[in-house]
Design a protein around this motif. Structure first.
Motif, PDB file in Angstrom:
ATOM      1  N   LEU A  71     -12.461  23.575 -40.984  1.00  0.00           N
ATOM      2  CA  LEU A  71     -13.233  24.299 -41.995  1.00  0.00           C
ATOM      3  C   LEU A  71     -12.360  24.824 -43.139  1.00  0.00           C
ATOM      4  N   LEU A  72     -11.167  25.265 -42.832  1.00  0.00           N
ATOM      5  CA  LEU A  72     -10.302  25.846 -43.846  1.00  0.00           C
ATOM      6  C   LEU A  72      -9.274  24.849 -44.369  1.00  0.00           C
ATOM      7  N   GLY A  73      -9.412  23.616 -43.972  1.00  0.00           N
ATOM      8  CA  GLY A  73      -8.476  22.581 -44.396  1.00  0.00           C
ATOM      9  C   GLY A  73      -8.616  22.210 -45.845  1.00  0.00           C
ATOM     10  N   ASP A  74      -8.144  21.067 -46.183  1.00  0.00           N
ATOM     11  CA  ASP A  74      -8.131  20.578 -47.548  1.00  0.00           C
ATOM     12  C   ASP A  74      -9.548  20.476 -48.093  1.00  0.00           C
ATOM     13  N   ARG A  75      -9.850  21.233 -49.153  1.00  0.00           N
ATOM     14  CA  ARG A  75     -11.204  21.252 -49.730  1.00  0.00           C
ATOM     15  C   ARG A  75     -11.247  20.536 -51.079  1.00  0.00           C
ATOM     16  N   ARG A  76     -10.298  19.668 -51.350  1.00  0.00           N
ATOM     17  CA  ARG A  76     -10.256  18.981 -52.656  1.00  0.00           C
ATOM     18  C   ARG A  76     -11.244  17.830 -52.743  1.00  0.00           C
ATOM     19  N   LYS A  77     -11.913  17.501 -51.679  1.00  0.00           N
ATOM     20  CA  LYS A  77     -12.801  16.325 -51.678  1.00  0.00           C
ATOM     21  C   LYS A  77     -13.999  16.546 -52.548  1.00  0.00           C
TER      22      LYS A  77
END
Length: 77
Positions: A71-77
């Protein structure tokens, strides 16, 4: 000519074997059958308590950490 890899592997195997024997000799009091004075182990765990503590709790902790990473990972998608 002597193969150096075989020599190194033999030395590693000997080192591991000696280390294992030494650790076994040093930790032999852990296998003592006689209780020490003042030793009070307390009541044992039930099957449910044992499974909860050593199986269910680690799975829940692993799932929480995995969920946080996802959930807190890479959100650049």
């Amino acid at each position: 000519m002597v193969n150096l890899n075989k020599t190194r592997n033999a030395k590693r195997a000997a080192t591991v074997a000696v280390g294992t024997v030494l650790l076994t000799l040093v930790s032999s009091p852990a296998f003592a059958l006689i209780r020490d004075d003042g030793d009070d182990p307390g009541p044992g765990l039930s099957v449910f308590e044992t499974l909860t503590l050593f199986v269910l709790a680690p799975i829940v902790i692993f799932a929480l950490i995995t969920g946080a990473v996802v959930l807190l990972g890479d959100r650049r998608k």
